[in-house]
Scaffold this motif. Structure first.
Motif, PDB file in Angstrom:
ATOM      1  N   ARG A 184      65.537  18.763  76.795  1.00  0.00           N
ATOM      2  CA  ARG A 184      64.098  19.044  76.720  1.00  0.00           C
ATOM      3  C   ARG A 184      63.577  19.526  78.066  1.00  0.00           C
ATOM      4  NH1 ARG A 184      63.648  14.616  73.158  1.00  0.00           N
ATOM      5  NH2 ARG A 184      63.249  13.133  74.816  1.00  0.00           N
TER       6      ARG A 184
ATOM      7  N   THR B  81      64.315   9.738  90.588  1.00  0.00           N
ATOM      8  CA  THR B  81      65.224   9.119  89.620  1.00  0.00           C
ATOM      9  C   THR B  81      64.607   7.926  88.907  1.00  0.00           C
ATOM     10  OG1 THR B  81      66.157   7.663  91.273  1.00  0.00           O
ATOM     11  CG2 THR B  81      67.252   9.761  90.968  1.00  0.00           C
TER      12      THR B  81
ATOM     13  N   PHE C 195      66.170  -0.942  79.292  1.00  0.00           N
ATOM     14  CA  PHE C 195      64.873  -1.048  78.638  1.00  0.00           C
ATOM     15  C   PHE C 195      65.053  -1.554  77.221  1.00  0.00           C
ATOM     16  CE2 PHE C 195      64.135   1.720  82.058  1.00  0.00           C
ATOM     17  CZ  PHE C 195      62.817   1.534  82.429  1.00  0.00           C
TER      18      PHE C 195
ATOM     19  N   ARG D  11      56.495  -2.746  80.595  1.00  0.00           N
ATOM     20  CA  ARG D  11      56.159  -1.371  80.931  1.00  0.00           C
ATOM     21  C   ARG D  11      55.056  -0.812  80.042  1.00  0.00           C
ATOM     22  NH1 ARG D  11      57.883  -0.114  85.740  1.00  0.00           N
ATOM     23  NH2 ARG D  11      57.629   2.041  85.129  1.00  0.00           N
ATOM     24  N   ARG D  12      55.133  -1.114  78.761  1.00  0.00           N
ATOM     25  CA  ARG D  12      54.111  -0.593  77.849  1.00  0.00           C
ATOM     26  C   ARG D  12      53.820  -1.651  76.788  1.00  0.00           C
ATOM     27  NH1 ARG D  12      54.510   3.334  80.700  1.00  0.00           N
ATOM     28  NH2 ARG D  12      55.504   5.334  80.333  1.00  0.00           N
TER      29      ARG D  12
ATOM     30  N   GLU E   2      62.636   9.800  72.601  1.00  0.00           N
ATOM     31  CA  GLU E   2      61.255   9.772  73.076  1.00  0.00           C
ATOM     32  C   GLU E   2      60.298   9.183  72.053  1.00  0.00           C
ATOM     33  OE1 GLU E   2      59.607  13.556  74.076  1.00  0.00           O
ATOM     34  OE2 GLU E   2      59.844  14.385  72.067  1.00  0.00           O
TER      35      GLU E   2
ATOM     36  N   GLN F  73      70.385   3.815  77.771  1.00  0.00           N
ATOM     37  CA  GLN F  73      70.158   3.600  79.195  1.00  0.00           C
ATOM     38  C   GLN F  73      69.798   4.917  79.885  1.00  0.00           C
ATOM     39  OE1 GLN F  73      73.319   1.549  81.139  1.00  0.00           O
ATOM     40  NE2 GLN F  73      72.040   1.014  82.884  1.00  0.00           N
ATOM     41  N   GLN F  74      68.759   4.892  80.705  1.00  0.00           N
ATOM     42  CA  GLN F  74      68.302   6.119  81.356  1.00  0.00           C
ATOM     43  C   GLN F  74      68.484   6.080  82.859  1.00  0.00           C
ATOM     44  OE1 GLN F  74      64.111   6.542  80.715  1.00  0.00           O
ATOM     45  NE2 GLN F  74      63.904   4.439  80.144  1.00  0.00           N
ATOM     46  N   ASN F  75      68.426   4.928  83.471  1.00  0.00           N
ATOM     47  CA  ASN F  75      68.799   4.823  84.879  1.00  0.00           C
ATOM     48  C   ASN F  75      69.389   3.438  85.082  1.00  0.00           C
ATOM     49  OD1 ASN F  75      66.547   3.235  84.874  1.00  0.00           O
ATOM     50  ND2 ASN F  75      65.355   4.494  86.269  1.00  0.00           N
ATOM     51  N   ALA F  76      69.438   2.973  86.321  1.00  0.00           N
ATOM     52  CA  ALA F  76      70.123   1.714  86.558  1.00  0.00           C
ATOM     53  C   ALA F  76      69.473   0.547  85.807  1.00  0.00           C
ATOM     54  CB  ALA F  76      70.141   1.431  88.051  1.00  0.00           C
TER      55      ALA F  76
ATOM     56  N   LYS G 154      61.291  -3.646  80.935  1.00  0.00           N
ATOM     57  CA  LYS G 154      62.286  -3.107  81.852  1.00  0.00           C
ATOM     58  C   LYS G 154      63.037  -4.277  82.462  1.00  0.00           C
ATOM     59  CE  LYS G 154      62.599  -0.684  86.242  1.00  0.00           C
ATOM     60  NZ  LYS G 154      61.844  -0.106  87.356  1.00  0.00           N
TER      61      LYS G 154
ATOM     62  N   TRP H 211      72.450   9.348  85.744  1.00  0.00           N
ATOM     63  CA  TRP H 211      71.404   9.017  84.787  1.00  0.00           C
ATOM     64  C   TRP H 211      70.591  10.246  84.458  1.00  0.00           C
ATOM     65  CZ3 TRP H 211      73.110   4.807  83.072  1.00  0.00           C
ATOM     66  CH2 TRP H 211      73.650   3.855  83.929  1.00  0.00           C
ATOM     67  N   PHE H 212      70.080  10.229  83.260  1.00  0.00           N
ATOM     68  CA  PHE H 212      69.364  11.435  82.823  1.00  0.00           C
ATOM     69  C   PHE H 212      68.099  11.652  83.634  1.00  0.00           C
ATOM     70  CE2 PHE H 212      66.502   8.815  80.343  1.00  0.00           C
ATOM     71  CZ  PHE H 212      65.342   9.550  80.400  1.00  0.00           C
ATOM     72  N   THR H 213      67.540  10.571  84.185  1.00  0.00           N
ATOM     73  CA  THR H 213      66.293  10.725  84.938  1.00  0.00           C
ATOM     74  C   THR H 213      66.475  11.712  86.092  1.00  0.00           C
ATOM     75  OG1 THR H 213      66.917   8.690  86.051  1.00  0.00           O
ATOM     76  CG2 THR H 213      65.200   8.545  84.405  1.00  0.00           C
TER      77      THR H 213
END
Lengths: 669, 527
Positions: free
Chosen positions: A183, A98, B185, B244-245, B265, B179-182, B198, A140-142
């Protein structure tokens, strides 16, 4: 357990465990990489009850640590007590699946796939499958993207009710809100289809495929093209027309060039997957359109596939299709406005000659080759030259030689050294195709001229080229044509050319054999030991070391040794050093190679930076003895940059530094 | 000097309000206080009940002994047009001695996609993130209050040695990723370099060493008879920010915009002459999608001023130019979008032409509406709404401060005419907002055609009080009470950066070094 073994054996493990939470990432990484050692010391019981719970919560760490952890856990089955307990590894891998970093997630999924095979069918349903479901319905999408990669491994081994659930989950993910999950689902669609029963492929997968292929996001649609290949291979021929082709046709004419590019890029795979009939009826016109696409990227991708596509056409109608449908498009591409398209075509067009045979090649392809040999873009010409062997087999190279020679000469004298470098690399190939006489007559002078090029990389490649030519044409040829010229350069007023002689001797000695080396080369090398330039002298020492094995022991003792001993007492410290190294027979430095090149940035005084080189004034002085081409800064600066020509090219814009004893300074970073 | 540990030195100053809001001044004396933190991890502690501002000020090694006090002031003000309450924060008088007063000027404001977080960037390269307090607390006014969540140094001043150019650390733009996880970003950019950060929370830490105790004292080895695996124990919530980048070396000119694509992306970054497309996971290459650089720089007639992706069509983006035009490009048609699909341009009125007409027509900001149907642009004097389906003229034109038309000459002399005002949509695309001078900002209701001028200032907006509409009248005309004459406008107080909560009527207004957050309490006529 290890505790009983006493303190001595405990200590290293204790250090490893403590370093799992060290502040230094490198130490943590090191500890994680030795996780199996820790687990072994703790025993299976404590690994399961203490180590794994700790690892499950360490997802705060740096990516590289997590990546290593995810990889380790894939091989942990025996360390937690064998397949019976393999499900204990699921919680840490689940939390790793995740995280936001794609590489970590992918590695965790890979490890999960690996350990899924070690689950018994019961465990798979009790432990693994619920994990997949949890991930698939995660917030979450992860986690949902990670789930996409796990369906295919558990599907074949679970009961039919669970199978139905898995299919349902996959369906849900294919229509997920976020493009990332769609995707991931699109990229795993083909893989999932492979493990599904054919009926479900037809009923489920096709509808999902159609939906994904008309997704609003370009990035989803283009992944559906990939899935198309695997789905088409699964379906019986008679269903392809109705189930797959409408979508494929639509993709080939998609509004987005990225999707069309993907079709062009996967064209050979698609062609194999759909079979000869559909190829003839559908793919040929589609391919024509891609070759005429308005976007250069698509044309270039399609041009790259011309040869493969033609090769894979059904044999009965191949020639007719190529001549009437493909060749007209190819002719247009030869004069395309975009050089990437032209060079993509040039890299494969020669391959058509074997398919079309001699007469067609002479009549239709030869004019195209000749046109491309005269192209303004060097890359196009190079690509044609690099593939001469295909044509040689069909029509012989003589047909081309009239145009070939001017093209080669022009490339050989190109102002860009990278172009010159590229043509040198094709020289041995060309020499083989054209034969000794043609070579001696036309190309030999070019090969010699490269030896005195002002760019080191060219001189280096030229020496290497000579070696390959000698391997091809033999020692006798070398003795007559090359060796005299090379040895003649030993008296050149430019010391760089004198050094080239030495480099050539290094390269040629083995191919020429003991006789030539001892009788002709060695005297020259020995004479150069009196050169006034220190660089030449220490290269003499290096050369002697290099050619030593080829020489007979008599010459070594009577001629080489005295010279090396004299050099070992030279006033220059480097000459001394290399002479001593040669005497003791050790190879100190790796041969000059591009890998040792380092970019150095220039920094003014003030802020120390890890890129900068800090040299004491004494080092600067010792550098000055060498071959300093140019120097920025000086004694007043706390940083200087020097250009040394020793073992590598110096580019004007970014200095490349090749001084091995100083290389350590660069690795401060 | 990114190694800055923000230490709250001042005690928590309770204010007269029934709210525990405190301003703590962060001081970092880097060489002395280089605590064992990993290089880029900035940590700010959030204390329960106290909303605590910890502001990091980096001190260069040369001035390592001087204390610098940050003059950031964050005011959160609750507002409706009828009743408005605000929460003021007193500022230490030392503020005027601040070593780099300009470093605190806020240069960008941005809500995240849920509106829970608000990020500001400033000229000193810092990013401050505010978090909305969860609703339903005992404190009646705490609902919707934004408090500091994390502060970190995003960019440092740099020097380009090849071009002998200084690269400012000023944050030009901040964009949140969906938001992609907890963790959250965000992308932040200065003139050259874009960074992905992050922001994550941590509430556990490992405990238990084998060879030393928790204070770090080495244990006697002979006492170590069994191995101990560290255990994770709960601890106070800590917010961590880590880079992060870093997307560098792709822009020759100054980056003015970044925008994340709906495919989540890719994103674009625009400088004066080029627009590049990046993949969020790949830092070593980007694709050039627009290049308006002429072969000869003397032929240069226009520059790119802003660019943005369509909110849900992944292939569409728009960029604005200094000539007042908008170009809509379709990435599907070609890899290089040099040819636009649509050109939005209003024909120039020949009678109104003057020396300044080209300068004031330059578009300073462009924003897609949430619906994706409309475009909002801002030029010097007006805000315009365009319909994507109508290229020849804007759908609506709003005069922001038309009274300045007569003063363009003096505005040119003091360079104010080059100010780049941003603009914002409300959540339902019915109201637009943009800034003006004298700490005024303007809102226009697109349906009722009503407009209002409001002032963001500590003097005029009392805590939690109504914000009074303000009026500016042209010199010489009849004045009402409270009206302000054009001549008395303060041009140094400008509101350039504004942001609107994606769903609710909460707005964030950056007025030089102050951030005001206004909230709509009641259903007013405006919204």
């Amino acid at each position: 357990m290890a505790g009983a073994d006493g303190d001595d054996s405990l200590y290293p493990i204790a250090v490893l465990i403590d370093e799992l939470r060290n502040e230094d990432v490198q130490l943590r990484l090191n500890s994680i990489k030795k996780l199996s050692t820790i687990a072994l010391a703790l025993g299976v019981e404590r690994t399961r009850t203490e180590l794994l719970p700790f690892l499950t919560d360490t997802i705060y760490d740096e990516d590289e640590v997590l990546l290593a952890l995810a990889e380790q856990l894939g091989n942990f089955t025996m360390l937690v007590g064998g397949p019976e307990y393999v499900h204990c590894l699921l919680p840490p891998l689940e939390s790793l699946a995740t995280v936001e970093e794609t590489v970590v997630r992918d590695k965790a999924v890979e490890s999960l796939r690996k350990i899924s095979q070690e689950h018994s069918p019961v465990d798979l349903e009790v432990h693994f499958e619920p994990l997949v479901k949890r991930l698939a319905s995660g917030d979450w999408f992860t986690s949902r993207t990670s789930a996409c990669g796990l369906f295919s491994v558990c599907y074949p081994r679970v009961s039919s009710t669970v199978k139905a659930e898995i299919r349902q989950h996959f369906r849900t993910l294919c229509s997920d809100d976020t493009p990332m999950v769609r995707r991931a689902a699109a990229s795993k669609l083909g893989e999932f289809a492979k493990v599904l029963e054919l009926d479900y492929v037809k009923s489920d997968i096709i509808s999902l495929f159609t939906a994904l292929a008309s997704d609003e996001q370009d990035s989803v649609r283009l992944l559906a093209v990939e899935a198309c290949v695997s789905i088409a291979t699964l379906l019986p021929q008679e269903d392809l027309e109705t189930l797959v082709m409408p979508t494929l046709r639509q993709a080939a004419e998609d509004k987005s060039w990225r999707v069309r590019y993907m079709v062009a890029d996967k064209f050979s795979e698609l062609q194999k997957a759909v079979g000869p009939e559909i190829t003839k009826n559908d793919l040929v016109p589609a391919f024509q359109n891609l070759l005429k696409d308005c976007e250069a990227e698509v044309r270039a991708a399609a041009a790259n596939k011309v040869k493969e596509f033609c090769e894979n056409l059904p044999e009965d109608s191949r020639e007719q299709i190529i001549m009437t449908h493909i060749l007209p498009c190819v002719k247009e591409l030869v004069s395309d406005t975009n050089q990437h398209v032209k060079s993509a075509l040039a890299s494969v067009i020669m391959g058509l000659s074997t398919i079309l045979g001699k007469d067609n090649t002479v009549e239709h392809l030869l004019p195209l080759f000749l046109a491309q040999l005269k192209d303004e873009c060097p890359e196009v010409r190079l690509n044609i030259i690099s593939n001469l062997d295909c044509v040689n087999e069909v029509i012989g190279i003589r047909q081309l030689s009239q145009s070939l020679l001017p093209a080669i000469v022009e490339l050989a004298e190109d102002a860009k050294w990278r172009v010159r470098l590229a043509i040198i690399e094709y020289m041995p190939l060309l020499a083989g195709q054209l034969g000794v006489e043609f070579f001696d007559e036309k190309l030999n002078t070019l090969c010699m001229a490269w030896l005195i090029d002002h760019v080191y990389a060219i001189r280096e490649a030229a020496t290497c080229n000579l070696m390959k030519l000698v391997e091809k044409f033999g020692a006798e040829w070398a003795q007559n044509t090359i060796v005299p010229k090379v040895l003649g350069m030993a008296n050149d007023p430019n010391y760089l050319h004198r050094m080239t002689t030495l480099f050539c001797i290094n390269a040629l000695s083995e191919a020429c054999g003991q006789d030539i080396t001892t009788k002709q080369m060695l005297p020259v090398v020995l004479k150069m030991s009196n050169d006034q330039v220190a660089n030449v002298r220490f290269n003499v020492a290096k050369s002697l070391q290099k050619i030593g094995p080829v020489l007979d022991s008599n010459a070594l003792q009577s001629e080489v040794k005295p010279v090396l001993e004299k050099l070992a007492t030279d006033t220059d410290m480097d000459v001394k050093y290399f002479a001593q190294e040669a005497i003791s027979g050790k190879l100190v430095f790796p041969p000059p190679a591009a890998e040792t090149s380092l970019y150095v940035r220039f920094y003014r005084s003030g802020k120390p930076d890890d890129h900068a080189v800090f040299l004491s004034s004494s080092t600067v002085l010792s550098l000055a003895l060498h071959n300093v081409l140019w120097c920025w800064g000086g004694y007043g600066w706390d940083c200087i940059i020097v250009g040394l020509e020793w073992g590598g090219p110096v580019f004007p814009s970014n200095l490349v530094f090749f001084f091995p004893p100083l290389v350590q300074y660069f690795f401060l970073k | 000097m990114s190694l800055s540990w923000c230490v709250c030195l001042s005690s928590h100053v309770s204010l007269s309000l029934p709210h525990y809001s405190c301003l703590s001044l962060g001081v970092s004396v880097s060489p002395l206080m280089s605590l064992p933190l990993s290089l880029y991890t900035h940590v700010s502690l959030s204390l329960p009940l106290f909303s605590c501002f910890s502001l990091g000020v980096s001190v260069s090694p040369l001035m390592s002994l001087s204390l610098s006090l940050s003059s950031h002031v964050y005011l959160s003000v609750c507002l409706s047009l009828l009743s408005c309450l605000s929460l003021g924060v007193s500022v230490s008088p030392l503020m005027s001695l601040s070593l780099s007063p300009t470093a605190d000027i806020i240069s960008t404001v941005e809500f995240n996609h849920t509106g829970e977080l608000l990020a500001t960037g400033d000229k000193g390269g810092r990013v401050v993130i505010f978090q909305r307090e969860p609703e339903g607390k005992t404190e009646p006014f705490s609902q919707g209050e934004y408090n500091v969540y994390s502060t970190f140094q995003s960019h440092e001043p740099e020097f380009d040695y090849l071009k002998s150019l200084e690269i400012e650390e000023k944050i030009n733009k901040i964009r949140w990723l969906p938001q992609q996880n907890a963790a959250h970003f965000l992308l932040s950019t200065n003139d050259k370099t874009i960074k992905l950060w992050k922001v994550s929370e941590r509430d556990k830490r490992p405990e238990g060493y084998n060879l030393k105790d928790e204070e770090g004292r080495i244990k006697d080895i002979s006492t170590v008879t069994s191995l101990q695996v560290p255990v994770l124990m709960p601890m106070d919530l800590m917010v961590e920010v880590s880079p992060r980048r870093v997307f560098a070396n792709a822009h020759t000119y100054h980056v003015n915009s970044i925008s994340v694509n709906s495919d989540c992306e890719t994103y674009l970054s625009a400088d004066d002459l080029r627009i590049n497309l990046w993949h969020l996971g790949i830092t070593d290459r980007s694709f050039n999608i627009v290049d308006i650089k002429p072969a000869n720089m003397e032929d240069l007639t226009e520059v790119i001023t802003a660019a943005e992706f369509h909110p849900f069509h992944c292939n569409l983006f728009v960029y604005s130019s200094s000539k007042g035009t908008l170009r809509l490009c379709d990435m599907r048609e070609q890899a290089l979008c040099d040819k636009h699909s649509k050109l939005f341009e209003e024909p120039e009125d020949p009678s109104a032409r003057s020396f300044f007409s080209e300068i004031i027509s330059s578009v300073s900001d462009v924003k897609f509406s949430h619906s994706g149907r409309y475009l909002l642009t801002r030029d010097y004097l007006t805000a315009k709404v365009w319909d994507l389906n109508m290229e020849n003229k804007p759908l609506e034109t709003y005069q922001v401060h038309d009274y300045l038309r007569s003063k363009l000459c003096s505005l040119y002399e003091n360079d104010c005419i080059f100010d780049k005002f941003e603009c914002a949509w409300n959540g339902s695309d019915s109201v637009i907002m943009t800034g003006a001078y004298n700490n005024f900002f303007r809102m226009f209701d697109r349906n009722t055609k009503r407009d209002v001028t409001l002032e963001a200032s500590r003097e005029s907006s009392k805590p939690r009080a109504v914000l009074k509409p303000r009026r500016v009248c042209a010199a010489g005309s009849k004045r009402r009470k409270d009206d302000i004459s054009v001549d008395s406008l303060d041009f140094s107080k400008k509101i350039l950066h504004t942001a609107w909560h994606p769903a609710e009527n909460i707005i964030a207004i950056a007025a030089t070094n102050n951030l005001y957050i206004f909230q709509d309490k009641l259903n007013s006529e405006m919204h």
